[in-house]
Design a protein around this motif. Structure first.
Motif, PDB file in Angstrom:
ATOM      1  N   TRP A  62       0.729  -1.517  -0.114  1.00 57.07           N
ATOM      2  CA  TRP A  62       0.099   0.123  -0.056  1.00 57.07           C
ATOM      3  C   TRP A  62       1.252   1.316  -0.209  1.00 57.07           C
ATOM      4  CZ3 TRP A  62      -4.406  -1.102  -1.044  1.00 57.07           C
ATOM      5  CH2 TRP A  62      -5.700  -2.082  -1.167  1.00 57.07           C
ATOM      6  N   THR A  64       1.216   5.363  -1.253  1.00 58.96           N
ATOM      7  CA  THR A  64       0.456   6.689  -2.285  1.00 58.96           C
ATOM      8  C   THR A  64       1.860   7.340  -2.185  1.00 58.96           C
ATOM      9  OG1 THR A  64      -1.559   6.430  -0.746  1.00 58.96           O
ATOM     10  CG2 THR A  64      -0.506   8.434  -1.251  1.00 58.96           C
ATOM     11  N   ASP A  69       1.905   3.306   3.174  1.00 58.11           N
ATOM     12  CA  ASP A  69       0.628   4.478   4.044  1.00 58.11           C
ATOM     13  C   ASP A  69       0.012   3.465   4.258  1.00 58.11           C
ATOM     14  OD1 ASP A  69      -1.562   5.670   4.216  1.00 58.11           O
ATOM     15  OD2 ASP A  69      -1.954   6.335   2.515  1.00 58.11           O
ATOM     16  N   GLU A  71      -2.514   3.636   6.609  1.00 53.58           N
ATOM     17  CA  GLU A  71      -3.626   4.371   6.687  1.00 53.58           C
ATOM     18  C   GLU A  71      -4.382   3.287   5.985  1.00 53.58           C
ATOM     19  OE1 GLU A  71      -5.049   5.279   9.705  1.00 53.58           O
ATOM     20  OE2 GLU A  71      -3.154   5.271  10.288  1.00 53.58           O
ATOM     21  N   GLN A  72      -4.177   3.491   4.665  1.00 53.39           N
ATOM     22  CA  GLN A  72      -4.566   2.585   3.441  1.00 53.39           C
ATOM     23  C   GLN A  72      -4.412   1.227   3.824  1.00 53.39           C
ATOM     24  OE1 GLN A  72      -6.450   3.414   0.725  1.00 53.39           O
ATOM     25  NE2 GLN A  72      -6.111   5.280   1.266  1.00 53.39           N
ATOM     26  N   TYR A  73      -3.057   0.642   4.641  1.00 54.12           N
ATOM     27  CA  TYR A  73      -3.126  -0.819   5.068  1.00 54.12           C
ATOM     28  C   TYR A  73      -3.918  -1.254   5.981  1.00 54.12           C
ATOM     29  CZ  TYR A  73      -1.171  -4.495   7.310  1.00 54.12           C
ATOM     30  OH  TYR A  73      -1.382  -5.231   8.322  1.00 54.12           O
ATOM     31  N   LYS A  74      -4.056   0.057   6.837  1.00 55.91           N
ATOM     32  CA  LYS A  74      -5.503  -0.633   7.800  1.00 55.91           C
ATOM     33  C   LYS A  74      -6.750  -1.111   6.858  1.00 55.91           C
ATOM     34  CE  LYS A  74      -4.851   1.511  11.106  1.00 55.91           C
ATOM     35  NZ  LYS A  74      -4.743   3.364  12.887  1.00 55.91           N
ATOM     36  N   LYS A  75      -7.215   0.228   6.295  1.00 58.16           N
ATOM     37  CA  LYS A  75      -8.458   0.491   5.966  1.00 58.16           C
ATOM     38  C   LYS A  75      -8.781  -0.738   5.229  1.00 58.16           C
ATOM     39  CE  LYS A  75     -10.929   3.964   3.620  1.00 58.16           C
ATOM     40  NZ  LYS A  75     -10.616   5.529   3.108  1.00 58.16           N
ATOM     41  N   ASN A  76      -7.860  -0.795   4.058  1.00 54.37           N
ATOM     42  CA  ASN A  76      -7.920  -2.092   3.029  1.00 54.37           C
ATOM     43  C   ASN A  76      -7.403  -3.538   3.157  1.00 54.37           C
ATOM     44  OD1 ASN A  76      -9.455   0.080   1.520  1.00 54.37           O
ATOM     45  ND2 ASN A  76      -7.630   1.094   1.492  1.00 54.37           N
ATOM     46  N   ASP A  77      -6.902  -3.852   3.722  1.00 54.16           N
ATOM     47  CA  ASP A  77      -5.630  -4.969   4.087  1.00 54.16           C
ATOM     48  C   ASP A  77      -6.510  -5.885   3.971  1.00 54.16           C
ATOM     49  OD1 ASP A  77      -3.485  -6.758   4.707  1.00 54.16           O
ATOM     50  OD2 ASP A  77      -4.276  -7.004   6.065  1.00 54.16           O
ATOM     51  N   SER A 114      -7.903  -8.647  11.458  1.00 52.05           N
ATOM     52  CA  SER A 114      -7.490  -6.734  10.988  1.00 52.05           C
ATOM     53  C   SER A 114      -8.569  -6.746   9.728  1.00 52.05           C
ATOM     54  CB  SER A 114      -6.536  -6.085  10.397  1.00 52.05           C
ATOM     55  OG  SER A 114      -6.010  -6.924   9.611  1.00 52.05           O
ATOM     56  N   TYR A 115      -9.041  -8.015   9.367  1.00 57.79           N
ATOM     57  CA  TYR A 115     -10.173  -7.582   8.340  1.00 57.79           C
ATOM     58  C   TYR A 115     -11.469  -7.793   8.444  1.00 57.79           C
ATOM     59  CZ  TYR A 115      -9.921 -12.664   8.096  1.00 57.79           C
ATOM     60  OH  TYR A 115      -8.965 -13.747   8.707  1.00 57.79           O
TER      61      TYR A 115
END
Length: 176
Positions: A62, A64, A69, A71-77, A114-115
């Motif tokens: 992830w 940016t 990134d 935050e992107q990892y945590k949000k989309n992982d 996390s997912y």
């Protein structure tokens, strides 16, 4: 007798690709934690160490603007889902016992929540060992994925784990 050794897994091009992505130093460290925990908890160390070594092979990078990134990892992982699938396929391809491959894949799937939607998760002892081993090596903001280890050192440590597992699997010989 083990169907597949850690060094066979480590040497496979698929493992090399994804271990490089998620961090070989982290994977090896988690594998050592899993070995110690599995012995303490009465869990099969062969399964625990294989799951620990491969636990993050589902990571996607992830970025940016060229920077990691978190935050992107945590949000989309969903790396645990992808990693369970990759590990299962790799292990079966290498000749691992299919039931063992399934148990390893499930431990990878459940090594993180996390997912998952909020809620409790019931884990068996193998799954708990892999989750705890991973948590023992974590650093803030995912920095544990960026520690470095030379390929030579990683190979040596993986061979050491293979030897430890072989020693535990061999029956003790009577000397008296």
């Amino acid at each position: 007798m083990r169907n597949v050794t850690l060094i066979q897994i480590f040497d496979h091009p698929i493992a090399q690709k994804y271990l490089q992505r998620s961090g070989i130093a982290h994977a090896v460290s988690v594998a050592f934690h899993a070995y110690r925990l599995s012995v303490k908890e009465g869990v099969d160390p062969d399964l625990a160490v294989k799951a620990a070594l491969l636990h993050d092979i589902g990571h996607y990078e992830w970025y940016t603007d060229g920077e990691w990134d978190f935050e992107q990892y945590k949000k989309n992982d969903i790396h645990a889902i992808k990693g369970a699938e990759r590990a299962h396929k790799l292990l079966v391809r290498l000749g691992e016992d299919r039931q063992a491959a399934k148990e390893i894949a499930l431990a990878i799937l459940l090594h993180t929540d996390s997912y998952l939607p909020d809620g409790s998760l019931s884990q068996n002892p193998l799954q708990k060992v892999v989750k705890l081993a991973d948590e023992m090596d974590e650093e803030p903001d995912g920095k544990h994925h960026y520690r470095r280890i030379s390929e030579q050192t990683a190979r040596k440590k993986i061979q050491e784990l293979d030897q430890l597992i072989e020693q535990r699997k061999r029956p003790l010989k009577r000397t008296v």
